[in-house]
Design a protein around this motif. Sequence first.
Motif, short mmCIF file in Angstrom:
data_model
loop_
_atom_site.label_atom_id
_atom_site.label_comp_id
_atom_site.label_asym_id
_atom_site.label_seq_id
_atom_site.Cartn_x
_atom_site.Cartn_y
_atom_site.Cartn_z
N ASN A 191 0.88 -1.39 0.02
CA ASN A 191 0.03 -0.10 0.21
C ASN A 191 0.80 1.15 -0.20
N HIS A 197 -2.11 -1.50 -12.23
CA HIS A 197 -3.14 -1.04 -11.79
C HIS A 197 -3.88 -0.19 -12.97
N LEU A 239 -7.14 1.77 -11.68
CA LEU A 239 -6.79 2.81 -10.72
C LEU A 239 -6.14 4.21 -11.37
N HIS A 270 -9.04 6.93 1.87
CA HIS A 270 -9.20 7.92 0.77
C HIS A 270 -10.39 8.77 0.90
N VAL A 325 -13.30 6.08 0.96
CA VAL A 325 -12.96 4.57 1.06
C VAL A 325 -12.02 4.21 2.19
N PHE A 366 -9.76 1.38 4.30
CA PHE A 366 -9.10 0.26 4.13
C PHE A 366 -8.54 -0.15 5.42
N THR A 369 -12.60 -3.37 3.16
CA THR A 369 -12.76 -2.25 2.25
C THR A 369 -14.16 -1.60 2.63
N TRP A 400 -17.03 1.58 1.67
CA TRP A 400 -17.23 2.57 1.11
C TRP A 400 -18.33 3.25 1.70
N THR A 426 -17.56 1.10 -6.55
CA THR A 426 -16.63 0.39 -6.18
C THR A 426 -15.91 -0.33 -7.21
N TRP A 485 -11.60 0.22 -6.96
CA TRP A 485 -11.07 -0.56 -5.86
C TRP A 485 -10.97 -1.86 -5.51
N THR A 539 -8.59 -2.98 -8.16
CA THR A 539 -7.08 -2.57 -7.51
C THR A 539 -6.62 -3.55 -6.14
N ASN A 540 -7.72 -3.71 -5.49
CA ASN A 540 -7.44 -4.67 -4.13
C ASN A 540 -7.06 -6.08 -4.70
#
Lengths: 422, 422, 422
Positions: free
Chosen positions: A207, A217, A220, A325, A332, A334, A348, A350, A368, A371, A374-375
Amino acid sequence: MTVTHTSIEKPSLDIASVVNRRAAGHSLEAPFYTSQEIYELDLDVIFGRHWFFCATEAEIPEAGDYVTVNVGPHSVIIVRDDDEEIRAFRNVCRHRGARLLDQGCGSVGNIVCPYHQWTYRTDGSLVFAEYQPSTFDREQFGLRPVHVRTVGGLVFFCLSDEPPSDFDEFSRFVEPYLLPYDLRTAKVAHQTDIVERGNWKLVMENNRECHHCDVSHPELLTAYFPFNRHSEEDVPPRMRPLYERYKAAEAALTATRTAAGFPQEERRELDSRPTGFQLFHLPLDGAGASLGKGGEQVCKKLLGSITDPKFGDLSLHMQPNAWFHFLSDHAVVFWVQPLSPGETLVRTTWLVHPDAVEGVDYDVDALTAVWKATNDQDRALVEATQCGVANPGYVPGPYSTVEDDVEAFVNWYVKRIRSSLG
Amino acid sequence: MTVTHTSIEKPSLDIASVVNRRAAGHSLEAPFYTSQEIYELDLDVIFGRHWFFCATEAEIPEAGDYVTVNVGPHSVIIVRDDDEEIRAFRNVCRHRGARLLDQGCGSVGNIVCPYHQWTYRTDGSLVFAEYQPSTFDREQFGLRPVHVRTVGGLVFFCLSDEPPSDFDEFSRFVEPYLLPYDLRTAKVAHQTDIVERGNWKLVMENNRECHHCDVSHPELLTAYFPFNRHSEEDVPPRMRPLYERYKAAEAALTATRTAAGFPQEERRELDSRPTGFQLFHLPLDGAGASLGKGGEQVCKKLLGSITDPKFGDLSLHMQPNAWFHFLSDHAVVFWVQPLSPGETLVRTTWLVHPDAVEGVDYDVDALTAVWKATNDQDRALVEATQCGVANPGYVPGPYSTVEDDVEAFVNWYVKRIRSSLG
Amino acid sequence: MTVTHTSIEKPSLDIASVVNRRAAGHSLEAPFYTSQEIYELDLDVIFGRHWFFCATEAEIPEAGDYVTVNVGPHSVIIVRDDDEEIRAFRNVCRHRGARLLDQGCGSVGNIVCPYHQWTYRTDGSLVFAEYQPSTFDREQFGLRPVHVRTVGGLVFFCLSDEPPSDFDEFSRFVEPYLLPYDLRTAKVAHQTDIVERGNWKLVMENNRECHHCDVSHPELLTAYFPFNRHSEEDVPPRMRPLYERYKAAEAALTATRTAAGFPQEERRELDSRPTGFQLFHLPLDGAGASLGKGGEQVCKKLLGSITDPKFGDLSLHMQPNAWFHFLSDHAVVFWVQPLSPGETLVRTTWLVHPDAVEGVDYDVDALTAVWKATNDQDRALVEATQCGVANPGYVPGPYSTVEDDVEAFVNWYVKRIRSSLG
């Protein structure tokens, strides 16, 4: 007949030596990612003695609402009591030790043990225990409390009897940044749990850099720039035009936030204090509003007192286990739960405006999509790294110039372990 | 709050004592098959310091072709480099330790890390690493090499910096026997991986005797005689006619091989050297050619320079982890990978002439039927033995007169462990 | 290259200290339920040195019938030999250690090893072993015997060479109570195995109190009263009418059993001897006969010499691993096998009159409904407790006044562990 329990003497790892020989600017030695012993040390020193982000207030809006949070073998109840205060307790009955609440979240009047119905109020006090002798003192058998704090709608607990006192300063600095987003009244739009087959530190390290974003990504990068801790000289020629767009977006964002009268000072205290953190702003690419296609908004209602959708990304990084974020139209959140030396849960969440209506103001898939993708990409990278560092052929390697937040995370970790060794 | 890590003192197994009290002619004590500690000792002393058969050259015919091989937590890349040399490297990136190649086999131009794209040539040299400071010396960050050798198309690696030097002598002796089969240019017709829930030593011990063949392997005995290390006096009356047929077939095979001008001397150095091995000939029953019905050929094209299909079985046994059957029309290669104290992977590879065409010259089912059935039967026996030796009621028992290759394997193992203890 | 085996020094748990600091009247500390080390100590001291209930004679009625019983890594064969004697042996071949019998039950002529066909008579003597030298003495290689005893149709073994001698007294006292039920000739109507994800001691502790019955076991309470070790002053006002019905049923049962001339004295020696036990009578509610709807019979044929269906429940509790309910029309036998620190198998066997015919005299679903439901409810409670005690927030809590049989079990356990420490 005797069952013989035998083991071969293994050379012991002198933890002080390993910690002290850590080469600055390099990844950690393998046992930090693979050994059961260091995992247990992490549970004790890192997760047992620091503030641990565990939930948002939005998840427990009403009296009696609770979540249960697991950290290794620990289970903690976070509950809003009848006076709307947030409380935290060990999730264990004081009678014969049954787990009290089995679900991850829910709502209760009292907390009743499923075994023999010992009954506790949401403030932890014991109100019912049958068949006890007259000498039994109920006051001695309330739920064991856990320290809990909230900052701008974010909930932290600390398992230690003596939590780090620098949380106050952290709280004073950060709260003004969060107030405009009004997360206390926000609504949970979606939540996912994924298990990554990697040590929790690899999840955090991943991260803390965007060196890998460029290739890994694509979703992203429809909204974010692939720069994080890149100085101008780091930028390779092929990325020069992008970098110039990034600097322009950054300047525009600073102007917008300043005009709105919101706090603007960034702070990076990742490895200089027990409650390590970093607060900074990220400009967005494209339309510059949020994580929709081409950088468009994903929720029609903006959070809190924000009026300009082009408000960038307020990012908060917390040691040891969370990042956030905050965007104009959603947030969001995490955070990671260690499950075993080689397994980590990433939750995660939201958040959107409390009046935002699903299907009208926002669409969960659109909200969503970035992310979730990306996750999952990060999960694959973490798992490849776990496989690799478990290989005896692994030796720690050097961080690049754009991985200094990884270095800061590792520095923080090593310092905290060292200080626990006295 | 402190998480308390507690353990009860267990009497330690003095490895030297256990090794020294080993009763000759008897199976090993239980911990050798069940304990995590001895498994880790095996990974270190046996698999970490000896030559380990890992592949055939036929599996990586072209430049850039690779296989990855796991030995416990180790992962090694075996790759044919741009100069067609076979190389071996640790399968770990020198940056932050990600596993480089995730597949069991494939083909690459360069080896590119999936995390931050560090890029290595197939000779191991690092050619690309972004965002490194000017002081960064790429030459220091090539892939970590692993010693690798080939003998007549068979590939071995050794994880130690100082591999056993007697491999040269082994290689000189064995290579002339293999050359007529021309395995370097052979073609992989089939490959299977099975996991046996037993310690790797039980898998090897099972391979080293045919006492169990008579009852357990009906398919195998359509081609082979159930004799191996049986002296004349061992043969029970019921098996006397079979034994006489066996001796006649053996005499005929010797005549055939001698007439062909192929080397004929057998050698059995199973426990007298680090690179223990045995090379010997087995006559076949029935048609006497191969493993088809009634002993018929299973591939129309004969290997290498062999012209007479009735060429018997040239058998090679290697310590610690492989065995081979070279027949006139195909070769079968077996080797084991330890996965855990109680789990072992057995890989079986069938090789045929490079010009042999599936469906024309051979049928995969017919080619592989005998050994697939036999492997599965052996798996069941190994698993019954693992269950038994894990029972505290187990005591080591005496080998029979026809199990002296099992004794030789165990002797080799015990000697190697002893010598590591200095 | 050397694989380095490293571990961090953990503070060792001094078992004597932990045992000695045990607070009377409180549940055990967490490691007793969770640690691998104490699990292995339990296998040694508790399961390795005490009489262990393992089967009923009804399960092996004919010569050659056997069951295999696992206790942790141990596997024991219980077989009726050719002279109809019950024998027990280690389930391991004396040659190379293969498990001899792989099934949980069956019937054999001789016991033949699947590996190399070593063959043993049902009395354990070795009768066949091929390829052994002339010096081989078969008499030295019979199966390793295990002490075995039967009491009124119940079979116990002890893995120790010196079993507790107080079994004789136990046997003399209990046998007259069992004879009227004639279990030796009974028939197995049904058997279930369930795995509870909890330590074996939690399974036993749960069995030793009915404090939880009131809320958790609605099916059980259609036949039983929710009292067990309740003194009159323990009974809360809401339960007073029920308690009076219970006392009346108890008086009626005493009269019935006395009139039948059956032994009536109860005995509670749960923690005062190695072979701890309790024998007592429980009156039934409703029709008072058995576990059918409203307390009706569930098998038309009564057991042994019993003529009055309203014969109550003769209960036998055994340390460390069994409990029994003997009713007029059937018997239910429960015993536990530890599988790991956190997993326990519970086997339940329902016995009926040998001439009872399924579908005519009894229906399996009706016969087993109450205990199947109750077992599953208990499983959930045990699992909630295992989760809770594994939480570092757990502290031992006080037993209530109606949990003194739990205290007796724990006392027995602690005494046995203490005595093993010398």
